[in-house]
Design a protein around this motif. Structure first.
Motif, PDB file in Angstrom:
ATOM      1  N   ARG A  12       0.828  -1.213   0.000  1.00  0.00           N
ATOM      2  CA  ARG A  12       0.000   0.000   0.000  1.00  0.00           C
ATOM      3  C   ARG A  12       0.862   1.263   0.000  1.00  0.00           C
ATOM      4  O   ARG A  12       0.381   2.362   0.256  1.00  0.00           O
ATOM      5  N   ARG A  18      -0.531   0.349  -5.198  1.00  0.00           N
ATOM      6  CA  ARG A  18      -1.933   0.034  -4.899  1.00  0.00           C
ATOM      7  C   ARG A  18      -2.676  -0.368  -6.166  1.00  0.00           C
ATOM      8  O   ARG A  18      -3.517  -1.278  -6.137  1.00  0.00           O
ATOM      9  N   ARG A  19      -2.357   0.266  -7.291  1.00  0.00           N
ATOM     10  CA  ARG A  19      -3.003  -0.102  -8.554  1.00  0.00           C
ATOM     11  C   ARG A  19      -2.551  -1.486  -9.017  1.00  0.00           C
ATOM     12  O   ARG A  19      -3.339  -2.256  -9.555  1.00  0.00           O
ATOM     13  N   ARG A  22      -4.500  -4.106  -6.993  1.00  0.00           N
ATOM     14  CA  ARG A  22      -5.942  -3.894  -6.867  1.00  0.00           C
ATOM     15  C   ARG A  22      -6.712  -5.091  -7.411  1.00  0.00           C
ATOM     16  O   ARG A  22      -6.489  -5.555  -8.521  1.00  0.00           O
ATOM     17  N   THR A  25     -11.601  -3.629 -10.299  1.00  0.00           N
ATOM     18  CA  THR A  25     -11.445  -2.392 -11.045  1.00  0.00           C
ATOM     19  C   THR A  25     -12.802  -1.873 -11.500  1.00  0.00           C
ATOM     20  O   THR A  25     -13.787  -2.621 -11.584  1.00  0.00           O
ATOM     21  N   MET A 327      -8.602   3.443 -12.745  1.00  0.00           N
ATOM     22  CA  MET A 327      -8.336   2.427 -11.733  1.00  0.00           C
ATOM     23  C   MET A 327      -7.581   1.247 -12.338  1.00  0.00           C
ATOM     24  O   MET A 327      -7.739   0.930 -13.498  1.00  0.00           O
TER      25      MET A 327
END
Length: 327
Positions: A12, A18-19, A22, A25, A327
């Protein structure tokens, strides 16, 4: 202090990381925008029960849809405001009706936009019910016959997908058969397969003047207490020919979305309904939440639960946000 073996915060550390990790989305391509069409010319009137959404005449609908297409929103779902209601809902299948004319105009002017239309009788009947009323009963089979006529009329106008929201038994199979019989095999069906008798529809009903004049919709919409029944409804609609199935509402039914996703392989839609939309707006107006963050978090939760696509009144705002914050 014991040595720390697992430091999940390393994943993080910054936005790039973070992407990369992830799990869910959200993109503009996931969004469907519900829109409300009215008679007239030059009409763009904000809906009092749904701030930020509008009653649009066909000419203004074309302008709005050009903007939506420019934002990358792939689909709209059209609802018509019928001024000439009657007990039989005959305006629903009028080939020169408002929605039919809107579909023809959109297909000509913005052919890249994917068009869905609502199939239900509540905006067209004096009773405000999704089905025909005989005595004190909302009758099923007679209603299905009218819904089939409505779906065929929309298909003849050029719609890509019809969206039955009525919750009558057997209507998906009947509509599929009626469409195919008239040569509309390419027209898809998105079934409101698990539509609950929810308190969160109030602002929408105000927008279409479609609240029931007497009684309620609990004999055809689902009991909010049930989830196994939702799975049965969904599986039956798939068996009858639904191309996409839907759970409605979304936020209060994330568990239903998740459970349905476990049982199906076809695309799953969820409808972030007017009351859920209104709660975020009201809280943001009070300064209790940040509207952008709240709309994003709510829509992401719907996707995380298992929806492939989301019908949401936040679609234009989300599209603009995601253009700057992919995202």
């Amino acid at each position: 202090m014991q040595p720390i073996t697992h430091r999940y915060r390393r994943n993080r550390t910054n936005e790039a990381m973070r992407r990369l990790v992830r799990e869910t989305t959200l993109s503009t391509g996931d969004l469907i925008y519900p829109m409300f069409v009215v008679e007239g010319l030059g009409v763009k009137r904000e809906i009092s029960t749904m701030p930020g959404n509008y009653h649009l005449s066909i000419d203004m609908l074309l302008r709005e849809c050009e903007m939506l297409a420019g934002l990358g929103i792939p689909a709209v779902n059209l609802f018509g405001y019928c001024e000439d209601k009657d007990e039989k809902g005959t305006g629903a299948y009028d080939d020169q009706g408002l929605i039919q004319r809107a579909v023809r105009a959109l297909r000509q002017e913005i052919p890249e936009l994917y068009l869905q239309t609502d199939i239900a009788l509540d905006p067209y009947t004096t009773t405000g019910h999704d089905g025909l009323v005989v005595g004190d009963e909302i009758v099923n089979d007679e209603t299905v016959d009218v819904l089939c006529r409505m779906a065929v009329s929309h298909a003849a106008a050029g719609v890509h997908m019809v969206s039955p929201s009525d919750m009558m038994d057997g209507r998906i199979g009947a509509i599929r058969k009626a469409l195919d019989a008239e040569g509309f095999e390419k027209v898809s069906i998105m079934s409101y397969a698990a539509k609950y008798a929810s308190s969160f529809y109030g602002p929408f009903r105000g927008a279409l003047d479609s609240a029931p004049r007497s009684g309620d919709k609990k004999t055809y919409q689902m009991d909010p207490a049930n989830v196994r029944e939702a799975v049965k409804e969904v599986l039956l609609d798939i068996e009858e020919g639904a191309d996409v199935v839907m759970v409605k509402p979304a936020l209060a039914y994330l568990d239903v979305i998740h459970e349905v996703r476990r049982h199906i392989q076809v695309p799953l839609a969820a409808y972030h309904v007017s009351g859920e939309y209104g709660m975020i707006l009201a809280a943001a107006e009070k300064g209790w939440v940040d509207k952008e963050r709240a709309m994003l978090e709510a829509t992401l939760a719907i996707k995380r639960a298992g929806a492939d696509m989301v019908l949401t009144y936040f679609a234009p705002e989300l599209a603009r946000y995601l253009a700057d914050h992919p995202m």
